[in-house]
Design a protein around this motif. Sequence first.
Motif, PDB file in Angstrom:
ATOM      1  N   THR A   1       0.955  90.419  18.240  1.00 33.08           N
ATOM      2  CA  THR A   1       0.104  89.915  19.392  1.00 33.08           C
ATOM      3  C   THR A   1       0.176  88.953  20.118  1.00 33.08           C
ATOM      4  O   THR A   1       0.109  88.633  21.213  1.00 33.08           O
ATOM      5  CB  THR A   1      -1.572  90.116  18.968  1.00 33.08           C
TER       6      THR A   1
ATOM      7  N   VAL B   1       0.954  88.467  24.043  1.00 37.50           N
ATOM      8  CA  VAL B   1       0.445  87.431  24.971  1.00 37.50           C
ATOM      9  C   VAL B   1       1.393  86.505  25.593  1.00 37.50           C
ATOM     10  O   VAL B   1       1.284  86.524  26.899  1.00 37.50           O
ATOM     11  CB  VAL B   1      -0.637  86.665  24.186  1.00 37.50           C
ATOM     12  N   GLU B   2       2.150  86.039  24.985  1.00 38.17           N
ATOM     13  CA  GLU B   2       3.660  85.452  25.682  1.00 38.17           C
ATOM     14  C   GLU B   2       4.113  86.239  26.750  1.00 38.17           C
ATOM     15  O   GLU B   2       4.433  85.750  27.947  1.00 38.17           O
ATOM     16  CB  GLU B   2       4.292  84.907  24.574  1.00 38.17           C
TER      17      GLU B   2
ATOM     18  N   SER C   1       2.271  86.533  29.728  1.00 39.50           N
ATOM     19  CA  SER C   1       1.995  85.402  30.668  1.00 39.50           C
ATOM     20  C   SER C   1       3.274  85.289  31.526  1.00 39.50           C
ATOM     21  O   SER C   1       2.968  84.863  32.675  1.00 39.50           O
ATOM     22  CB  SER C   1       1.877  84.079  29.640  1.00 39.50           C
TER      23      SER C   1
ATOM     24  N   ILE D   1      -2.186  88.569  32.464  1.00 41.39           N
ATOM     25  CA  ILE D   1      -3.298  88.297  31.510  1.00 41.39           C
ATOM     26  C   ILE D   1      -4.528  88.840  31.991  1.00 41.39           C
ATOM     27  O   ILE D   1      -5.279  88.108  32.662  1.00 41.39           O
ATOM     28  CB  ILE D   1      -3.348  86.753  30.717  1.00 41.39           C
TER      29      ILE D   1
ATOM     30  N   VAL E   1      -4.065  94.816  27.865  1.00 46.80           N
ATOM     31  CA  VAL E   1      -4.452  94.706  26.833  1.00 46.80           C
ATOM     32  C   VAL E   1      -5.154  95.801  26.210  1.00 46.80           C
ATOM     33  O   VAL E   1      -4.995  96.279  25.299  1.00 46.80           O
ATOM     34  CB  VAL E   1      -5.465  93.718  26.813  1.00 46.80           C
TER      35      VAL E   1
ATOM     36  N   TRP F   1      -6.904  80.869  31.436  1.00 45.98           N
ATOM     37  CA  TRP F   1      -5.654  81.827  31.309  1.00 45.98           C
ATOM     38  C   TRP F   1      -6.159  83.247  32.010  1.00 45.98           C
ATOM     39  O   TRP F   1      -5.302  83.591  32.813  1.00 45.98           O
ATOM     40  CB  TRP F   1      -5.543  81.928  29.708  1.00 45.98           C
TER      41      TRP F   1
ATOM     42  N   LEU G   1      -0.583  81.409  31.025  1.00 49.87           N
ATOM     43  CA  LEU G   1      -0.734  80.500  30.128  1.00 49.87           C
ATOM     44  C   LEU G   1      -0.452  79.175  30.428  1.00 49.87           C
ATOM     45  O   LEU G   1      -0.431  77.953  29.835  1.00 49.87           O
ATOM     46  CB  LEU G   1      -0.176  80.572  28.780  1.00 49.87           C
TER      47      LEU G   1
ATOM     48  N   TYR H   1      -5.191  83.123  21.357  1.00 51.63           N
ATOM     49  CA  TYR H   1      -4.569  84.174  21.610  1.00 51.63           C
ATOM     50  C   TYR H   1      -5.297  85.624  20.991  1.00 51.63           C
ATOM     51  O   TYR H   1      -5.485  86.468  21.716  1.00 51.63           O
ATOM     52  CB  TYR H   1      -2.979  84.264  21.216  1.00 51.63           C
TER      53      TYR H   1
ATOM     54  N   LEU I   1      -8.651  86.082  22.716  1.00 55.25           N
ATOM     55  CA  LEU I   1      -8.405  86.665  24.223  1.00 55.25           C
ATOM     56  C   LEU I   1      -8.382  88.039  24.066  1.00 55.25           C
ATOM     57  O   LEU I   1      -8.722  88.741  25.004  1.00 55.25           O
ATOM     58  CB  LEU I   1      -7.145  86.094  24.716  1.00 55.25           C
ATOM     59  N   GLN I   2      -8.079  88.701  23.152  1.00 53.81           N
ATOM     60  CA  GLN I   2      -8.067  90.140  22.944  1.00 53.81           C
ATOM     61  C   GLN I   2      -9.388  90.569  23.074  1.00 53.81           C
ATOM     62  O   GLN I   2      -9.640  91.715  23.770  1.00 53.81           O
ATOM     63  CB  GLN I   2      -7.402  90.542  21.539  1.00 53.81           C
TER      64      GLN I   2
END
Length: 662
Positions: A46, A50-51, A54, A59, A64, A133, A139, A158, A161-162
Amino acid sequence: MMPTARTLLALLPLAALVFTAFALRPGSLDARQAVIRAAATVAGVTVVFVELLSLAGLITTWPVIVYWLLFAGVSAFFARRHLHVPHRVLQSWDKVLLLAFAALVLAELVLALAHSPNNYDSNHYHLTKIEHWIADGDLAPYATVQNQQIILVPGAEYLLLQARLLTGDDALYNLLQWGVSLLAAVAVSRCAAQLGVGRIGQLVAAAVLLTAPAVALEATSTQNDLVVTAWVACAASLALDGARRVATRGDVLTLATVAGLTAVTKSTGLMPLAPILVFWGICQLRLRTARSSEAAGAPEAPAPSDGPSDGPTDGPTDRAGGRTGQWLRTAGAGLAIVAGMVVLAGPAMLRVNDAFGSPLGPPGYSASLSTERKDPPAVLVNGLRLAASTLTTPFPAVNGVVSDAVIAVADVVGVNPNDPKITQWRSVFPGTRWKPDEDRSPYPIQSALILSALAVTLVWRRLPPLLRGYAVMVLGAFVMTAAVVKWQDWGNRLILPAFALGAPLAGYWADRLRTHRVTAAALVVVMAAAFAAGGISVAYGQPRRLVGQGSVFTLTDWQERFVRLPDQAVPYQQAIDAIKASGVRRVGLVMDGDLWEYPLQISLPDVELVAVESVIPSAPPAPVSSVQAIVCVSGPERCAAVVPPAWKVQRFSTLVAVAFPA
C-alpha cells in the motif's frame, strides 16, 4: 455513492488482510507468523501504491477502490485452499485472560467508533496533510507555516488515506491504531513463544503491552506511536525466526518490508530497530558459519528436499566460500533489508530534501528533538529520566523518591538533570504528575514488570542463550532510545517501541513464577491491577472517555473534536459559517504555531484553502490578491500583518478571525 455503501468499502482492506494471512499460511507457518507477514505485505504494498499514485497525480477515490477490490480478490484466490481455523483447547487461565482482553479491546473499539478524531497533533499535522494530498492529487510539498506537515515521515497517514478515500470521511480513522495495537500484541506474544514461554506467559506478555495506559489511550487515537510500535514488535519476532534458521528470500523480504515500514512511520522506531537488525545479523552469521563448517566436513551432500521452499536455505550442501562467503551472504541479506527501507521511506525523505535541502528538514529541527550529547553519563541520566517518567504513580511520595534518586545519580556523574542538550524545551524534570492522557500517560505497573524482567534476565545464571541474547537486544533498544530521544513531558508515548520489546521477558518470568502458590497469587494481583489501569484509562482518560463528564455519549461531534481547544469550538464554527455564507471559493489561511487547520478543511470541502504564508522554501505562498477571503487562526498582530488594511475583519476570538475585501 451512498455513505453506507462507502463505509462498507472500508471492509476491503480488512478482507485483503485476512485473505493474505490465510494465503501465507501453508506448511510450517503458524497463525501469528502468517498475520505478521500479511500485515507487512498489505501495508508495504500500500505504501508503494500511494507513492505510485502520487507520481501519476491520481490520489483520488476510484483508483483506491479499484486497488482494494483487486487486492482483496487476488488474496482471496490464493487463500481459498487454506481457509480453515484451527481448534484450540483453552485452559482456565487462558479463558480468564482472554475474557479480560476481550473486555478491554471491545471497550476501546466502542470508543474508537463513537468518537471523532481529536488528538492535538493530528489536528495540527497528521490529518491535515491527508487533506492536502487529496486536494493536490499528489504528495508533493505544499505551502504551509507548519513544517511538521512536510518534515515528518507519513507511513501511518498513507494507511489512513485509504480509509479517507474509501469512506469519504474520517469516521474510521481511530480504527488504525486500535487494529495495530492488536497486531503488536500478536507479535509480542509470538516473541514470547519463540523464547520458549508457555501459553500463559505469552498471554501475560500481550497483556503487559495492551494494558499499558499509554497503549489503551492511543488505541482510540489517530496518533502513530502504536503503528511504529507494532512494526518494531513484528521485526523482533522475525529476528527471532532468524535465530533458529538460516533466512530464506521470503524471510529477508518480510524483514526488509517491516524495517521499511518502521522507517516510513516514525523515527522513534529506528532506535529499537537497530539492535533488532544487529541481533538478526549476528544470529544469521553464526548459523551460516556453523552450517558451512558442517558442510566442509561432510563426506557427501544429501539429496535436495522435494518440500516447498521460498528460497535457498544455505544448508549442509553449501560448501563454497567458507567463512568469508558466509560473511558476504549475511552482508548481502543486510543490504537487502537496507534496500527495503530505502524503497519504502526513501521517496518521503527525498521530498523533504527537495523542500529543505536536507532529508532531516531545516537546520536545527532535528537538534530540537534529538539529544545533542551522546557521552555515557548523559545517556545514563537521560535513560533514567525516561524510565522514571513511565513509573510515575498517583502517589506523590513514591514519585518523589524515584525522581530524587535520578537527580542524585545525575549529581554523582556530573550531569545537569535539565541539561537542554538532553531535554526538550519547556520540559523540566520530573515533569507532569500522574495523568491518564494519551500524550503523556505513564504506565508504572507495566514498566516495572518489563524493567524488572530485563534486569533479572541479564544477571540470572543458567538461562537459555537465546533468551539472554534477546535481553541484550532489548537493553540495546533502551540504550539507543536514551541516546537519541530527548526527555520531555510527553515522552512516554515516544518510547513505547523499546518498552514493547521487553514484554516477552515479563511473560517469561510470569510463566516460571506461576507454578508457585505465593508468586502465582502475586501475579494474579498484579495482572488484575494492570487490566484495571488499562480499563480506567479507557473509561476516564483524555482526550476521549467512555463515562463521566465529557463522555463520548454527552458531547456533539464538534465538541468531541475540540476537547483539546474547548474555548475555540464556537469561534471556529462562526468563522466557518461566515465563509459559507459569503459564497467564496478560494480562501487564504494565516496559521499561528501549532494551531489547527484540519477543522476548516473538513468543514469547508468545497472551498479551496491556500496558505498565504509559507516556511517551505520549495513551496511559495499564494498571493493575497488571489484569494477572496482570509481566515486567521493566529494572534491579532500576525493577522493584521497579512490582511490588507482595506479589508473588513470579523474577529470571533483572540485566535480566530475572518477577513473579506471591503
